[in-house]
Design a protein around this motif. Structure first.
Motif, mmCIF file in Angstrom:
data_model
loop_
_atom_site.group_PDB
_atom_site.id
_atom_site.type_symbol
_atom_site.label_atom_id
_atom_site.label_comp_id
_atom_site.label_asym_id
_atom_site.label_seq_id
_atom_site.Cartn_x
_atom_site.Cartn_y
_atom_site.Cartn_z
ATOM 1 N N GLN A 144 -48.442 59.280 83.163
ATOM 2 C CA GLN A 144 -47.318 60.189 82.991
ATOM 3 C C GLN A 144 -46.434 59.756 81.826
ATOM 4 O O GLN A 144 -45.963 60.590 81.040
ATOM 5 C CB GLN A 144 -46.490 60.267 84.264
ATOM 6 C CG GLN A 144 -45.356 61.286 84.197
ATOM 7 C CD GLN A 144 -44.454 61.212 85.409
ATOM 8 O OE1 GLN A 144 -44.184 60.126 85.910
ATOM 9 N NE2 GLN A 144 -44.001 62.349 85.889
ATOM 10 N N ALA A 145 -46.216 58.458 81.692
ATOM 11 C CA ALA A 145 -45.374 57.954 80.612
ATOM 12 C C ALA A 145 -45.950 58.311 79.252
ATOM 13 O O ALA A 145 -45.225 58.740 78.340
ATOM 14 C CB ALA A 145 -45.224 56.431 80.747
ATOM 15 N N VAL A 146 -47.260 58.140 79.108
ATOM 16 C CA VAL A 146 -47.913 58.451 77.840
ATOM 17 C C VAL A 146 -47.809 59.940 77.527
ATOM 18 O O VAL A 146 -47.431 60.341 76.420
ATOM 19 C CB VAL A 146 -49.390 58.010 77.885
ATOM 20 C CG1 VAL A 146 -50.171 58.635 76.740
ATOM 21 C CG2 VAL A 146 -49.490 56.497 77.817
ATOM 22 N N LEU A 147 -48.145 60.776 78.499
ATOM 23 C CA LEU A 147 -48.128 62.210 78.255
ATOM 24 C C LEU A 147 -46.710 62.723 78.009
ATOM 25 O O LEU A 147 -46.504 63.658 77.223
ATOM 26 C CB LEU A 147 -48.757 62.942 79.442
ATOM 27 C CG LEU A 147 -50.233 62.626 79.706
ATOM 28 C CD1 LEU A 147 -50.739 63.368 80.922
ATOM 29 C CD2 LEU A 147 -51.088 62.974 78.497
ATOM 30 N N GLU A 148 -45.744 62.109 78.658
ATOM 31 C CA GLU A 148 -44.353 62.540 78.469
ATOM 32 C C GLU A 148 -43.871 62.229 77.061
ATOM 33 O O GLU A 148 -43.255 63.069 76.406
ATOM 34 C CB GLU A 148 -43.468 61.855 79.507
ATOM 35 C CG GLU A 148 -42.048 62.409 79.556
ATOM 36 C CD GLU A 148 -41.250 61.874 80.735
ATOM 37 O OE1 GLU A 148 -40.028 61.786 80.626
ATOM 38 O OE2 GLU A 148 -41.888 61.545 81.772
ATOM 39 N N VAL A 149 -44.150 61.030 76.567
ATOM 40 C CA VAL A 149 -43.755 60.659 75.211
ATOM 41 C C VAL A 149 -44.512 61.489 74.179
ATOM 42 O O VAL A 149 -43.969 61.832 73.124
ATOM 43 C CB VAL A 149 -43.984 59.159 74.967
ATOM 44 C CG1 VAL A 149 -43.751 58.793 73.501
ATOM 45 C CG2 VAL A 149 -43.072 58.327 75.855
ATOM 46 N N PRO A 309 -36.159 54.246 75.108
ATOM 47 C CA PRO A 309 -37.064 54.987 76.000
ATOM 48 C C PRO A 309 -36.296 55.982 76.870
ATOM 49 O O PRO A 309 -35.697 55.603 77.880
ATOM 50 C CB PRO A 309 -37.710 53.888 76.843
ATOM 51 C CG PRO A 309 -36.677 52.801 76.869
ATOM 52 C CD PRO A 309 -35.922 52.876 75.578
ATOM 53 N N VAL A 310 -36.298 57.233 76.474
ATOM 54 C CA VAL A 310 -35.585 58.283 77.194
ATOM 55 C C VAL A 310 -36.593 59.327 77.650
ATOM 56 O O VAL A 310 -37.408 59.812 76.851
ATOM 57 C CB VAL A 310 -34.502 58.937 76.316
ATOM 58 C CG1 VAL A 310 -33.802 60.062 77.080
ATOM 59 C CG2 VAL A 310 -33.502 57.894 75.857
ATOM 60 N N PRO A 316 -32.540 57.525 80.676
ATOM 61 C CA PRO A 316 -33.270 56.330 80.224
ATOM 62 C C PRO A 316 -34.379 55.971 81.222
ATOM 63 O O PRO A 316 -34.177 56.044 82.433
ATOM 64 C CB PRO A 316 -32.191 55.243 80.180
ATOM 65 C CG PRO A 316 -30.893 55.983 80.085
ATOM 66 C CD PRO A 316 -31.095 57.254 80.857
ATOM 67 N N ASN A 317 -35.537 55.580 80.710
ATOM 68 C CA ASN A 317 -36.664 55.222 81.564
ATOM 69 C C ASN A 317 -37.446 54.109 80.887
ATOM 70 O O ASN A 317 -38.182 54.343 79.923
ATOM 71 C CB ASN A 317 -37.573 56.430 81.805
ATOM 72 C CG ASN A 317 -38.701 56.131 82.770
ATOM 73 O OD1 ASN A 317 -38.919 54.988 83.164
ATOM 74 N ND2 ASN A 317 -39.436 57.154 83.158
ATOM 75 N N ALA A 318 -37.282 52.883 81.375
ATOM 76 C CA ALA A 318 -37.901 51.723 80.742
ATOM 77 C C ALA A 318 -39.419 51.809 80.723
ATOM 78 O O ALA A 318 -40.065 51.204 79.866
ATOM 79 C CB ALA A 318 -37.468 50.447 81.466
ATOM 80 N N GLN A 319 -40.002 52.591 81.636
ATOM 81 C CA GLN A 319 -41.464 52.679 81.693
ATOM 82 C C GLN A 319 -42.054 53.376 80.467
ATOM 83 O O GLN A 319 -43.256 53.322 80.232
ATOM 84 C CB GLN A 319 -41.900 53.405 82.971
ATOM 85 C CG GLN A 319 -41.290 52.853 84.244
ATOM 86 C CD GLN A 319 -41.313 51.352 84.340
ATOM 87 O OE1 GLN A 319 -42.353 50.734 84.116
ATOM 88 N NE2 GLN A 319 -40.177 50.751 84.666
#
Length: 545
Positions: A144-149, A309-310, A316-319
């Motif tokens: 999810q983190a990758v796709l979100e960024v 990381p937002v 903010p989301n450190a992941q």
């Protein structure tokens, strides 16, 4: 984004085509669907175990913990993996041998055969099943983190916001159901190539962009020593102080003891073709520990780079720190390669974990308690369906627990799974512990660990299960809750064992023999049992002489 999509499609196709890898006549049994036919050699096992053990925990959660909390919360993972391999070198070959001899598929199968106790076996199975859920959730968070960024998701509509998660779920579910363990075994080759490529480029190129390693460590020290407004304490630890030694040490040791208690770690090991394959991999897998150390330091590189990381929701989301670092510092095409490396690095272990949890449910709950006469084909069908349910449970963890410190997903599972260590590892060497003592120790450790983990509240979000450190009774120091629960587990098990042995209470029947723990692939007894068509092919315990 096009590079990410292309590589994602590539591994999806490979996942479906994996049924042709080491092709079997049928995947309608757990040996083939769930263990790849038990015939993976050294290199396939190396890639499979590497893909299984070095997960989104490695690529997302550890650097994120370094970025937000510092060395104690993140860098403990390096000594943890160094300590791990001597431990598995000692016991995993024995577990492989006895499992090969009797056709065991899961750790709970072994416990069932060792003590002839359904209740203790059920306790180990349920623990493995439940503990795997947050670990799978961690993989989905990484994807999810990758796709979100990369530009997916939205900030208002809840369904759109979590769409990347559901896309990852659907892809993972489809090829796992189709190809079983062969899918992650094939994809692991692609994953490792991409990971090593990205890490080598990142560790050489990125520090030079932010002023070198002096600037990296200087920026990290400044941030960790700054005051966290929410807690009034330092943000994190640059170099652990005296009051943090116990936390650092117990996190490392507890994680090392716990990792190969997980069903997915055992599944990847039992798929190998010989006991020596296990030992060779215990010797060469530390190469990944070097990569892990480099990846952890990227969290501090992100501090020096000023990475923000937002998430798509504006919070903010450190992941997101590592994907965001790659997005900010790399060219678009190589950022796509890096995104794919992280996403595929999460897909491989998520597939193995769901397979292992499904095998555990099928063999030790469905067959043992619901339908004793289930055929191998029925077992495989139930396991395939359960692999879908497992991923759905993992989604619940992602949607309900605090994702700001996703490393806790793995540490929470470790609190539970470590309580099975006495019943599995100690029982590989001795039956001194009484089965009821093991069961009582497990129960007390599980209750204590869960309650203490629930009581940890994230000071920023106010959510429970906000961390994995608690005060060690009698020492007044903070330590990994799993190790405290494990210590209590052992104390209870020893006390009850002494009592029951003194009362000469039966400790069940051992269906294994001393020679079973040294059996190898050419063991004539295995061939004889298979030729006779006994209960081994159905995974039920066979009586020793």
């Amino acid at each position: 984004m096009s590079v990410l999509v292309a590589l994602f499609v590539l591994v999806t196709v490979l996942g479906f085509m994996a049924t042709r890898f080491r092709r079997a006549e049928s995947l309608d049994n757990l040996d083939e669907w769930g263990l790849g036919g038990r015939r993976f050699g050294t290199w396939v096992t190396w890639f499979l175990l590497g893909g299984d053990l070095y997960t989104a925990y490695t690529f997302v959660a550890v650097p994120a913990a370094m970025f937000s909390l510092g060395a104690v919360a993140g860098f403990f993972a390096v000594p943890y993996t160094i300590v791990l391999y001597p431990i598995i070198f000692i016991f995993m070959a024995r577990l492989w041998s006895v499992s090969h001899r009797h056709g065991y598929v899961t750790p709970a199968d072994f416990v069932r055969g060792r003590y002839d106790d359904r209740n203790l076996s059920l306790a180990v199975a349920v623990t493995g099943f439940v503990a795997t859920m947050p670990y799978i959730a961690l993989q989905l968070v990484g994807i999810q983190a990758v796709l979100e960024v990369a530009g997916f998701g939205g900030n208002d509509n809840v369904i759109v916001k979590d769409l990347p998660l559901f896309i990852a779920f659907a892809v993972l579910a489809a090829y796992t159901y189709s190809s079983g363990l062969r899918a992650p075994a094939v994809i692991a080759f692609v994953k490792d190539f991409l990971i090593y490529l990205v890490v080598i480029v990142a560790i050489i190129y990125l520090p030079s962009q932010v002023g070198g390693w002096d600037a990296v460590f200087g920026a990290a020290e400044e941030k960790m020593n700054s005051t966290n407004e929410a807690t009034g304490a330092p943000t994190g630890s640059f170099i652990p102080g005296g009051g943090e030694y116990w936390a650092y040490a117990t996190l490392a040791l507890g994680s090392a003891l716990a990792l190969f208690m997980y069903p997915h770690s055992v599944t990847a090991s039992l798929s190998s073709e010989s006991r020596n394959t296990i030992r060779r991999n215990a010797a060469i897998l530390p190469a990944y520990s070097f990569v892990l150390g480099l990846l952890a330091l990227l969290g501090w590189v992100a501090i020096a780079a000023g990475t923000q990381p937002v998430g798509a929701d504006g919070e903010p989301n450190a992941q997101l720190v590592i994907p965001q670092l790659f997005e900010d510092q790399f060219s678009s095409w190589f950022a796509g390669v890096a995104f794919a490396a992280v996403a595929i690095g999460a897909l491989v272990p998520a597939a193995i974990m769901s397979i292992a949890a499904a095998n555990t449910f099928t063999r030790n709950i469905y067959k043992e308690w619901i339908k004793k006469d289930a055929t191998p084909a029925e077992e495989a069908k139930v396991s395939k369906l359960m692999s879908l349910v497992v991923k759905a449970f993992a989604l619940v963890f992602v949607l309900t627990l605090d994702k700001q410190n996703a490393i806790n997903f793995q540490l929470l599972g470790g609190i539970w799974i470590l309580q099975t260590f006495p019943a599995i590892v100690i029982s590989l060497f001795t039956r001194w512990f009484h089965r009821w003592g093991l069961l009582a120790g497990w129960a007390v450790g599980m209750v204590y660990g869960t309650v203490e983990a629930y009581r940890v509240v994230n000071p920023v979000t106010g959510k429970h299960f906000g961390g994995s450190l608690g005060e060690i009774p009698g020492l007044g120091e903070m330590g990994y809750i799993a190790m405290t629960a494990f210590s209590i587990n052992i104390i209870v098990a020893v006390a009850i064992t002494l009592l029951l042995n003194a009362l000469e209470v039966s400790n069940g029947t051992d269906h294994t023999t001393p020679g079973d723990y040294f059996a190898d692939r050419d063991d004539p007894r295995v061939k004889a049992d298979l030729a006779e068509g006994d209960d081994l092919t159905r995974g039920e315990p066979t009586r020793g002489d």
